[in-house]
Write a protein that holds these residues in place. Structure first.
Motif, mmCIF file in Angstrom:
data_model
loop_
_atom_site.group_PDB
_atom_site.id
_atom_site.type_symbol
_atom_site.label_atom_id
_atom_site.label_comp_id
_atom_site.label_asym_id
_atom_site.label_seq_id
_atom_site.Cartn_x
_atom_site.Cartn_y
_atom_site.Cartn_z
ATOM 1 N N GLY A 39 47.726 76.603 45.245
ATOM 2 C CA GLY A 39 46.723 76.075 45.973
ATOM 3 C C GLY A 39 45.653 75.280 44.977
ATOM 4 O O GLY A 39 45.292 75.619 44.058
ATOM 5 N N ASP A 40 44.990 74.324 45.463
ATOM 6 C CA ASP A 40 43.968 73.559 45.082
ATOM 7 C C ASP A 40 42.648 74.307 44.863
ATOM 8 O O ASP A 40 41.601 73.984 44.304
ATOM 9 N N SER A 41 42.757 75.501 45.835
ATOM 10 C CA SER A 41 41.647 76.435 45.750
ATOM 11 C C SER A 41 41.312 76.973 44.389
ATOM 12 O O SER A 41 40.456 77.552 44.074
ATOM 13 N N MET A 42 42.633 76.701 43.478
ATOM 14 C CA MET A 42 42.163 77.121 42.104
ATOM 15 C C MET A 42 41.002 76.687 41.417
ATOM 16 O O MET A 42 40.479 77.070 40.635
ATOM 17 N N ALA A 78 53.526 73.930 46.082
ATOM 18 C CA ALA A 78 52.429 73.134 45.177
ATOM 19 C C ALA A 78 51.566 72.223 46.343
ATOM 20 O O ALA A 78 51.999 71.581 46.991
ATOM 21 N N ASP A 79 50.205 72.590 45.996
ATOM 22 C CA ASP A 79 49.230 71.871 46.738
ATOM 23 C C ASP A 79 48.971 70.553 46.283
ATOM 24 O O ASP A 79 48.623 70.548 44.970
ATOM 25 N N MET A 80 48.841 69.367 47.018
ATOM 26 C CA MET A 80 48.452 68.172 46.482
ATOM 27 C C MET A 80 46.994 68.009 46.367
ATOM 28 O O MET A 80 46.381 68.152 47.444
ATOM 29 N N ILE A 108 55.757 70.906 49.046
ATOM 30 C CA ILE A 108 54.398 70.458 48.677
ATOM 31 C C ILE A 108 53.655 70.832 50.028
ATOM 32 O O ILE A 108 54.210 70.819 51.217
ATOM 33 N N LYS A 109 52.327 70.994 49.782
ATOM 34 C CA LYS A 109 51.318 71.154 51.130
ATOM 35 C C LYS A 109 50.527 69.971 50.829
ATOM 36 O O LYS A 109 50.068 69.561 49.559
ATOM 37 N N LEU A 110 49.924 69.309 51.953
ATOM 38 C CA LEU A 110 48.974 68.373 52.042
ATOM 39 C C LEU A 110 48.160 68.630 53.060
ATOM 40 O O LEU A 110 48.537 68.896 53.950
ATOM 41 N N GLU A 111 46.624 68.299 52.557
ATOM 42 C CA GLU A 111 45.655 68.444 53.908
ATOM 43 C C GLU A 111 45.911 67.219 54.717
ATOM 44 O O GLU A 111 45.901 66.080 54.444
ATOM 45 N N SER A 112 46.279 67.357 56.123
ATOM 46 C CA SER A 112 46.719 66.433 56.762
ATOM 47 C C SER A 112 45.909 65.699 57.797
ATOM 48 O O SER A 112 44.570 66.295 57.783
HETATM 49 NA NA NA Z 1 44.349 73.736 49.454
#
Ligand code: NA
Ligand code: KIV
Length: 268
Positions: A39-42, A78-80, A108-112
């Motif tokens: 996650g981009d929560s990293m 993987a988070d975009m 991948i995941k993206l915030e939609s």
């Molecule tokens: Na995220």
């Protein structure tokens, strides 16, 4: 190993956790977690930022590669990062493709939002599985003015409900619902045929996700909808203090940690 097809068709509750490094990913996979989200929560969790906004494609790719190298059971997503998608289609595809081709992610995941419906369709068409994400989308923190619960009015709830349908139709294989009323998440879960994975979205989703540093109790703070299931912070503190005391007190290194070699005496 669960593939995106397995996740899409899962009968049992889906378990998902973030991981940002190899040793943690090994432990998460070893515990039988279905999906590992890099996650981009990293940004907040391990990179010392106070939001996810500064996280780069390079950072997510590098950590996704570390996670992918040591796992083969869990599905790696993987988070975009912020602005790595949705600005220009060719750049979005290149960045998402990099997570798959170079970093070894399975999806991948993206915030939609309204702007990701056709991008989701295009990525899926190209063979890049997409996990959608609605409700609280932390990359919009400056727009939202904080990290509050989303979909709390009829209008905003209907917007989330419509976007959920639109992303399912666009081909997303699953949908993260973050910080929305439990009864909204329950309705979306009922309506969609793809699984919903909730965080702060009640117990009626098809799966749950949390941030690993919250779960193990590494971070000082975690959101109220999260839960610390361990206390790694105090484990690390006591190990580090014990090391410092042993070095200062001359107990470490001990004889068994040292080696004397006859040949190298008298080098001066
Ligand atoms: Na995220
Ligand atoms: O970055 C992240 O960890 C996430 C989850 C909270 C869904 O997006």
């Amino acid at each position: 190993m669960p593939t995106v097809a397995d996740i899409r068709a899962a009968d049992e509750t889906i378990t998902m956790l973030t991981a940002y490094d190899a040793p943690t990913a090994e432990l998460v996979e070893g515990a039988g977690i279905d999906v590992i989200l890099v996650g981009d929560s990293m940004g907040n969790a391990v990179l010392g930022h106070d939001s996810t906004l500064p996280v780069t494609v390079e950072e997510v790719a590098s950590r996704t590669a570390a996670v992918s190298r040591v796992t083969d059971e869990a599905l790696v997503v993987a988070d975009m990062p912020f602005l790595s998608f949705g600005v220009d289609e060719a750049d979005s595809i290149e960045n998402a493709g990099r997570m798959i081709k170079q970093a070894g992610a399975d999806a991948i995941k993206l915030e939609s939002g309204p702007h990701t419906v056709s991008l989701t369709e295009r990525l899926v068409e190209l063979g890049i599985p997409v996990m959608a994400h609605l409700g609280l989308t932390p990359q919009r923190v400056n727009q939202l003015g904080g990290y509050g619960r989303q979909g709390t009015t009829k209008d905003t709830a209907m917007e989330i409900a419509d976007l959920a349908r639109a992303h399912e139709e666009a081909g997303a294989f699953s949908l993260v619902l973050e910080h929305v009323p439990a009864n909204l998440a329950a309705q979306v879960t009922d309506e969609l045929s793809i699984p919903t994975i909730g965080i702060g979205a009640g117990s009626d989703c098809d799966g749950q996700v949390l941030v690993i540093t919250d779960v193990i109790g590494l971070g000082e703070w975690s959101p109220p909808f999260s839960k610390q299931f361990g206390d790694v912070r105090s484990e690390i503190s006591s190990a580090v203090s014990a090391y410092k005391e042993a070095v200062e007190g001359g107990e470490f290194p001990a004889e068994e940690h040292s080696e004397t070699v006859e040949e190298v005496k008298d080098v001066y």
